[in-house]
Design an enzyme around this catalytic site. Structure first.
Site, PDB file in Angstrom:
ATOM      1  CB  VAL A  20      29.764  38.237  37.147  1.00  0.00           C
ATOM      2  CG1 VAL A  20      29.231  37.026  35.911  1.00  0.00           C
ATOM      3  CG2 VAL A  20      30.995  37.909  37.244  1.00  0.00           C
TER       4      VAL A  20
ATOM      5  CB  CYS B 128      37.973  35.498  41.366  1.00  0.00           C
ATOM      6  SG  CYS B 128      36.920  36.588  40.864  1.00  0.00           S
TER       7      CYS B 128
END
Ligand code: UDX
Length: 444
Positions: A24, A264
């Site tokens: 990220v 996730c």
């Protein structure tokens, strides 16, 4: 990155800090640099920073290496927090928040970052990491002065740069006292021309968790429809097409298969369930969403047993190891569960993946990793397609694959292959949610 986004250039150049150079952090840093901002990136792993300074990219993500290379002059790498505090006002927090044994997120790395920055009225901590609802308020209450903005990421692996550049929406959550900083965060995204949703912090945090939980729910739902369709004679691909054209439902995330994986969905579904539980609320649906997914992975074994009987001494090839195509990520991948279950049933397992095999070497103990798909299918009693890599469609199924297999059984865990062609070539084909009638060879 889209040229149109760049042509307009940033509303104002804003030096930013990025804390945590994982997937990220690096995507965020590279895309903000591409938009013209100076980006100061910090990671505590000395070797990672040294590699990034040499121009090496530690992860596989399309377009990322090019972006980092093109913007080298605007990207600054360091192991210290000092340069970020000195040069930037907006400090993006992109550190890991893995699940603990209880299912609650481990916030120790976030806490460390907050402590390091200290009380500074000149800075805002901009939270990109996925955190439990309430984290922002708790941090803001404790740290006197440091502003807090929630700006969750919605990046998909394999298309993260495109997702950053063409987001469906940008979420910026802040309390009133941090609204100046929230304006500055929102203006970073202006060139992308995406809807910006301004909320309070808790709502922004909930948007992230609820979005991922909803997507996981959508997949578990269509997987259950597929399982019932197998019994009732409907074809889930056609069902999904017909459902998806209803604008209220939408066509995406309606592909039935061997279950969702990745870093996730599992973590966020669990985290939301735990958060609800901590308040005394039992989020019933989320329990089912996870359970359906676990059972979905295992249904594949039943399909093999249906045709092969017991699996002792049988050889099964897994095509695809990554949790989805175009990534080398194997976290929570269905292939890992299948390999373990098959070995538990006494089968010999061989596996092939175009990019993820190396990462799987230490995890897939007892599985023979093959250099090509054809090598993997050699001498097998069944092939299970686990990940829909395009090259699996290109295989010479009717020729080379058929000749190499001992029993021509294909379990297509993604409904990805041309099932009519396979059946016509003599394979026994099992998809997900496909009725037997649909598998009859097409009339000549
Ligand atoms: C997800 C979210 O999409 C993203 O917004 C968030 O920031 C991180 O988590 P990612 O983990 O990269 O992204 O994967 P995604 O493309 O969403 O796929 C997740 C899993 O669902 C994969 O295993 C995929 O194969 C599976 N899937 C997806 C299905 O089984 N059916 C579908 O229709 C879609």
């Amino acid at each position: 990155m889209q040229a149109s986004a760049l042509a307009r250039g940033p509303a104002a150049r804003e030096p930013v800090g990025v804390i945590g150079c994982g997937w990220v952090g690096l995507v965020t840093a590279a895309c903000l640099a591409e938009l013209g901002h100076d980006v100061h990136c910090r990671d505590i792993v000395v070797e990672k920073i040294a590699a990034l300074e040499r121009g090496e990219v530690p992860i596989y993500e399309p377009q990322l290496a090019e972006l980092l290379e093109r913007n080298r002059a605007r990207l600054h790498f360091t192991t210290e927090i000092g340069p970020l505090i000195e040069h930037a006002r907006l400090l993006f927090c992109c550190v890991d928040t893995p699940p603990t044994y209880s299912g609650d997120a481990d916030l120790s790395r976030v806490e460390q970052v907050v402590e390091e920055i200290g009380d500074s009225p000149d800075h805002a901590l901009v939270m990109k990491s996925t955190v439990p609802v309430g984290t922002g308020r708790a941090i803001a209450r404790r740290s006197h002065g440091l502003a807090y903005v929630s700006n969750p990421e919605f990046l998909k692996e394999g298309s993260a740069v495109d997702d950053f550049t063409r987001p469906d929406r940008v979420i910026v959550g802040a309390e009133e006292d941090a609204s100046g900083f929230a304006d500055r965060v929102a203006s970073l995204y202006e060139p992308l021309e995406a809807p910006v949703v301004r909320t309070d912090v808790a709502s922004a945090e909930m948007i992230k968790l609820a979005s991922n939980a909803f997507l996981a729910t959508k997949i578990s739902f269509i997987n259950e429809i597929a399982n019932v369709s197998e019994e009732l004679g409907a074809d889930v691909a056609e069902v999904a097409l017909g459902m998806g054209l209803d604008a209220r439902i939408g066509p995406k995330f309606l592909s039935a298969g061997v279950g969702w994986g990745g870093s996730c969905f599992g973590k966020d579904v669990l985290s939301l369930k735990q958060l609800a539980g901590n308040t005394g609320y039992h989020f019933q649906m989320l329990t089912a969403v996870t359970e359906v997914n676990e059972l979905q992975k295992r249904r594949t074994i039943g399909k093999l047993q249906k045709h092969l009987g017991h699996l002792v001494g049988k050889t099964v090839a897994l095509l695809g190891i990554a949790f989805k195509p175009h990534t080398d990520d194997i976290r929570d991948a269905t292939s890992l569960v299948l390999a373990a279950r098959l070995q538990g049933e006494g089968a010999r397992v061989r596996a092939y993946d175009p990019v993820a095999a190396e990462r799987a070497r230490d995890v897939l103990v007892g599985t023979e990793l093959c250099a090509t798909a054809l090598e993997a299918v050699d001498g097998t009693d069944a092939v299970v397609l686990v990940t829909e890599w395009p090259e699996f469609r290109e295989l010479d199924w009717a020729g080379e694959v058929y000749e190499r297999m001992v029993t021509p059984l294909v379990v297509d865990g993604r409904n990805f292959l041309d099932h009519r062609a396979l059946v016509a070539a003599g394979f026994t084909y099992e998809g997900v949610g496909r009725p037997r009638a649909a598998l009859a060879p097409s009339p000549a």
